[in-house]
Design an enzyme around this catalytic site. Structure first.
Site, PDB file in Angstrom:
ATOM      1  N   GLU A 151      -7.285   8.750  -4.487  1.00 46.48           N
ATOM      2  CA  GLU A 151      -6.989   7.796  -3.417  1.00 46.48           C
ATOM      3  C   GLU A 151      -8.004   6.676  -3.446  1.00 46.48           C
ATOM      4  O   GLU A 151      -9.121   6.833  -3.936  1.00 46.48           O
ATOM      5  CB  GLU A 151      -7.022   8.519  -2.062  1.00 46.48           C
ATOM      6  CG  GLU A 151      -6.586   7.694  -0.871  1.00 46.48           C
ATOM      7  CD  GLU A 151      -5.175   7.171  -1.007  1.00 46.48           C
ATOM      8  OE1 GLU A 151      -5.048   6.036  -1.519  1.00 46.48           O
ATOM      9  OE2 GLU A 151      -4.223   7.871  -0.627  1.00 46.48           O
ATOM     10  N   HIS A 207       0.819  -1.206   0.000  1.00 44.13           N
ATOM     11  CA  HIS A 207       0.000   0.000   0.000  1.00 44.13           C
ATOM     12  C   HIS A 207       0.855   1.260   0.000  1.00 44.13           C
ATOM     13  O   HIS A 207       0.519   2.246  -0.667  1.00 44.13           O
ATOM     14  CB  HIS A 207      -0.921  -0.011   1.220  1.00 44.13           C
ATOM     15  CG  HIS A 207      -1.905   1.117   1.243  1.00 44.13           C
ATOM     16  ND1 HIS A 207      -2.989   1.179   0.400  1.00 44.13           N
ATOM     17  CD2 HIS A 207      -1.975   2.234   2.020  1.00 44.13           C
ATOM     18  CE1 HIS A 207      -3.685   2.272   0.647  1.00 44.13           C
ATOM     19  NE2 HIS A 207      -3.088   2.931   1.618  1.00 44.13           N
ATOM     20  N   ASP A 248      -4.272   8.694 -11.820  1.00 44.64           N
ATOM     21  CA  ASP A 248      -4.890   7.382 -11.932  1.00 44.64           C
ATOM     22  C   ASP A 248      -4.936   6.668 -10.592  1.00 44.64           C
ATOM     23  O   ASP A 248      -4.133   6.924  -9.705  1.00 44.64           O
ATOM     24  CB  ASP A 248      -4.169   6.500 -12.956  1.00 44.64           C
ATOM     25  CG  ASP A 248      -2.697   6.307 -12.620  1.00 44.64           C
ATOM     26  OD1 ASP A 248      -2.356   6.059 -11.458  1.00 44.64           O
ATOM     27  OD2 ASP A 248      -1.865   6.409 -13.537  1.00 44.64           O
ATOM     28  N   HIS A 302      -9.954   3.709  -0.975  1.00 49.94           N
ATOM     29  CA  HIS A 302     -10.278   3.226   0.368  1.00 49.94           C
ATOM     30  C   HIS A 302     -11.131   1.978   0.207  1.00 49.94           C
ATOM     31  O   HIS A 302     -12.281   1.928   0.632  1.00 49.94           O
ATOM     32  CB  HIS A 302     -10.982   4.311   1.192  1.00 49.94           C
ATOM     33  CG  HIS A 302     -10.194   4.732   2.383  1.00 49.94           C
ATOM     34  ND1 HIS A 302     -10.742   5.013   3.600  1.00 49.94           N
ATOM     35  CD2 HIS A 302      -8.859   4.893   2.552  1.00 49.94           C
ATOM     36  CE1 HIS A 302      -9.795   5.351   4.465  1.00 49.94           C
ATOM     37  NE2 HIS A 302      -8.641   5.286   3.840  1.00 49.94           N
ATOM     38  N   GLN A 318      -7.922  10.300  12.067  1.00 54.01           N
ATOM     39  CA  GLN A 318      -8.138  11.232  10.962  1.00 54.01           C
ATOM     40  C   GLN A 318      -8.012  12.701  11.381  1.00 54.01           C
ATOM     41  O   GLN A 318      -7.837  13.018  12.543  1.00 54.01           O
ATOM     42  CB  GLN A 318      -9.520  10.977  10.368  1.00 54.01           C
ATOM     43  CG  GLN A 318      -9.651   9.601   9.744  1.00 54.01           C
ATOM     44  CD  GLN A 318      -8.816   9.454   8.499  1.00 54.01           C
ATOM     45  OE1 GLN A 318      -9.161   9.946   7.426  1.00 54.01           O
ATOM     46  NE2 GLN A 318      -7.688   8.765   8.624  1.00 54.01           N
ATOM     47  N   HIS A 348     -10.513  -1.686   0.930  1.00 56.22           N
ATOM     48  CA  HIS A 348     -10.718  -2.631   2.024  1.00 56.22           C
ATOM     49  C   HIS A 348     -11.536  -2.019   3.159  1.00 56.22           C
ATOM     50  O   HIS A 348     -12.478  -2.656   3.659  1.00 56.22           O
ATOM     51  CB  HIS A 348      -9.372  -3.131   2.552  1.00 56.22           C
ATOM     52  CG  HIS A 348      -8.716  -4.151   1.660  1.00 56.22           C
ATOM     53  ND1 HIS A 348      -8.965  -4.230   0.306  1.00 56.22           N
ATOM     54  CD2 HIS A 348      -7.811  -5.127   1.931  1.00 56.22           C
ATOM     55  CE1 HIS A 348      -8.251  -5.212  -0.203  1.00 56.22           C
ATOM     56  NE2 HIS A 348      -7.537  -5.780   0.755  1.00 56.22           N
TER      57      HIS A 348
END
Length: 715
Positions: free
Chosen positions: A85, A34, A486, A87, A307, A89
């Site tokens: 980005e 990742h 991309d 997300h 976050q 999973h």
């Protein structure tokens, strides 16, 4: 979490000792697929990322591109930032928080460049729509995106929604963000000077999201929804909104030397990458980090992915001013250490008063960029045999136009606030959104998405088609493509045929973007998107921007007063089409135009012509769906085509143009692409089709009912 034996051996050899538990966890996350792109980085050199407009290319939190000045309100040069980005999973484990925090993360990537976020585009991929679990995931993901984006005041203006059986156990949530900045405000994620302080601003650190980077680098297990819940972050959009405004004040006051969003691998990832990029190390005191939970240990503080947090490099004399801004916005603020020469070092208060334990002491560059690349085997996917189905036009029309992929996505985008910020000139539901950059007098067109049926059928040509499709979306609104980012999604790269398909989509996307002279300035890679249901189709989401003078554009709704033309060359192949997914059969993928740049440029010119009344590209579902989408209660079409293949094949690079001057359109496309006279627009709100002598007529109400499958099922 555990560091693999080969990686542990490399780390031990570099350090000359065994890593501490905190160091081992840091390496395990920062060297994960990742973060380190160990399987994909060797492929990414295929992309061209430079042009005269590119200010900051790949490698930072977001890319920066200059836009043309068309007589705007500002004297300084106008830049836009681009980032995307995944997300994936987290959105399977917790659809709401997984999707919401994906929005929050890409917005903070925008902030770290000194930019103000002005638009979002989300591209979503789910399993078969007929499954209850798919609808559960769709509902949670859309709600998460809507609640977060609406609360922070950033409009979601575009994107895509696709359904395919390959996503049943592993949905994809790809979110792109565009920001606005100028040269005087631009900052990067590269540390500037030893002795500058590292200041953490935003929410307090908790234990949520621990190990998120390593979790995103593994196949989803059958019990992922329960066992992996602690790896999913929890978002707080109201704190993010405060952080957006605080960031503006910090940039306005010139208080930021460099910045990085705390995303994957948390504080350890952000701070080590920031100093390594500048050729420095750091001295960080982990117990200075403001925390919301008691008794957090060093590993938790370093790796938590809580976050709404940013780390700033700040001059010593500016620290108090930064703290004052944070206090004004009721945000936490900690001076956690400083940029330093030498290693990346983290300490923690020991058990004895005044005692400090060194828990991390490693070379920053080795931690951030030292992961070895994987050398994997590829197997090229086979080309499908030709076995197209027999077609009953009326039945096929209803099946294709009413399929979840071709149906109206109004249920999705009506939940998003796409007007906030007063920049949205062309709303969701069209080929591309247009955002007004009044500072430059320029319209910024945005298109985002991929078609998994195309890349599943033919990974290389399907990916080329994805790039051409996004460029055609922009051109249909009169915009010239400028740059792209991309999000490359694939399955387990250790499986040769999966890695072969992924390699092919990378090459296909890179080759078509190169043909179109569209630099790919950044992006994201998400692999190990496998589950008990199997690997996902290779999915190269592309977010592309284009520019035009002014903000007006022809819409994808018929006016009712013009001739209808089909511009662009079609094909007799149905591979990857919605018709095949509904009717069965196999076929090769359509042949793409050899002169794609000329086709796109000419379409953009035609779309901007005074005689042009409406323009709509031909994509999923072919001409049948394009005509159905153009239909309104007050304007219809009377159209004739040669056969069913002409009605349903999906060759990209084509568009339906309604014009009062068909001769000028034909002249513009002379020696570029064929122009076919389809028929005329009408004022009766019905679509009349003559398909090789077989006639079909449907009115606007019937078409709306056919296309309303999502509304009907989800309302």
């Amino acid at each position: 979490m555990s560091l693999s034996d080969p990686d542990r051996e490399l780390v031990t050899a570099e350090l000359g000792r065994d890593p501490t538990p905190t160091e081992a966890a840091l390496f395990e996350n920062l060297w994960s697929e990742h973060c380190a792109y160990r399987s994909s980085r060797p492929l990414l050199s295929a992309f061209d990322s430079e042009s005269d407009q590119v200010v900051v290319g790949p490698g930072d939190d977001a890319a920066v591109v200059s836009v043309p000045d068309n007589g705007g309100t500002e004297d300084s040069e106008t830049y836009v930032t681009m980032g995307i980005e995944s997300h994936n999973h987290p959105s399977y484990v917790d659809p709401y928080d997984g999707a919401a925090t994906g929005v929050g993360g890409i917005v903070r990537d925008t902030l770290s460049m000194g930019a103000y976020p002005i638009a979002l585009a989300d591209s979503l991929y789910f399993g078969g729509f007929d499954r209850e679990h798919t609808r559960y995931l769709l509902d949670g993901v859309v709600e998460g995106i809507a609640d977060y984006g609406n609360a922070i005041g950033v409009p979601t203006v575009g994107g895509s929604v696709e359904f395919h059986d390959g996503y049943e156990g592993n949905p994809l949530v790809n979110v792109a963000c565009v920001g606005l900045v100028d040269g005087e405000r631009l900052v990067t994620a590269e540390a500037q000077a030893a002795g500058n302080k590292l200041v953490l601003v935003g929410n307090a650190t908790g234990r949520d999201g621990l190990g998120g980077a390593s979790f995103a680098s593994e196949d989803l297990a059958e019990d992922a929804e329960t066992e992996d819940r602690p790896a999913v972050q929890v978002g707080d959009p109201y704190s993010e909104k405060l952080l957006i405004e605080a960031n503006e004040d910090l940039i306005d006051a010139g208080l930021v030397q460099s910045a990085r969003d705390l995303g994957a691998a948390g504080l350890g990832g952000a701070s080590s990458e920031l100093v390594a990029k500048g050729g420095f190390g750091a001295r960080i005191e982990l117990d200075r980090v403001h925390q919301r939970e008691p008794n957090m240990n060093p590993l938790e503080i370093v790796l938590a992915e809580s976050q709404e947090r940013m780390v700033y490099e700040v001059r010593l004399e500016d620290v108090d001013d930064v703290a004052a801004v944070a206090e004004r916005y009721d945000l936490g603020c900690s001076v956690i250490g400083e940029v330093a020469e030498g290693n990346y070092v983290c300490t923690f208060e020991g058990s004895e008063p005044g005692e400090r334990e060194t828990v991390v002491d490693v070379p920053a560059e080795f931690l951030a960029d030292g992961a070895p690349m994987n050398d994997l085997v590829t197997v090229e996917p086979p080309e499908p045999e030709r076995n197209p189905p027999d077609v009953d036009v009326e039945a096929a029309f209803e099946a294709v136009v009413g399929s979840p992929n071709a149906a109206s996505k109004r249920w999705v985008y009506r939940q998003y606030d796409h007007e906030v910020g007063t920049r949205t000139a062309l709303r969701p539901g069209d080929d591309a959104a247009i955002v007004a950059l009044r500072e430059a007098g320029t319209g910024l067109a945005i298109s985002s998405g991929a078609v998994p049926a195309w890349t599943d059928c033919a990974p290389y040509d399907g990916a080329r088609a994805v790039a051409l499709e996004n460029a055609t979306n922009l051109a249909a609104k009169g915009a010239t493509p400028l740059a792209a980012v991309d999000c490359l999604n694939g399955g387990n790269p250790e499986t040769p045929d999966v890695y072969g398909g992924f390699s092919a989509v990378v090459d296909g996307l890179a080759d078509m973007c190169r043909e179109l002279s569209v630099p790919v300035v950044g992006g994201n890679v998400s692999l190990y998107n496998d589950s008990v249901a199997g690997p996902i189709p290779p999915t190269p989401t592309l977010a592309m921007i284009g520019t035009k003078a002014g903000y007006d554009a022809p819409t994808a709704e018929l006016d009712g007063d013009g001739a209808l033309l089909l511009v662009g060359a079609g094909s007799d192949a149905l591979g990857g089409s919605e018709l095949l997914s509904q009717a069965g059969g196999t076929d090769r993928f359509p042949t793409l135009p050899e002169n794609a740049p000329e086709v796109v440029a000419t379409l953009a010119d035609v779309a901007d012509a005074d005689a042009t009344l409406s323009v709509h590209d031909v994509s999923t579902g072919g001409l049948a769906v394009a005509l159905a989408e153009l239909l309104t209660a007050d304007a219809g079409a009377d159209v004739a085509v040669d056969d069913a293949v002409s009605l349903f094949e999906e060759t990209p690079g084509r568009a339906v143009v309604e014009t009062t001057d068909p001769e000028s359109v034909a002249e513009a496309f002379d020696d570029v692409a064929p122009v076919t006279r389809l028929g005329t627009a009408t004022d009766d709100g019905s679509l009349s089709l003559d398909v090789g002598g077989e006639e079909l007529t449907v009115d606007a109400d019937r078409v709306a009912a056919i296309r309303g499958v999502l509304d009907e099922a989800l309302d």
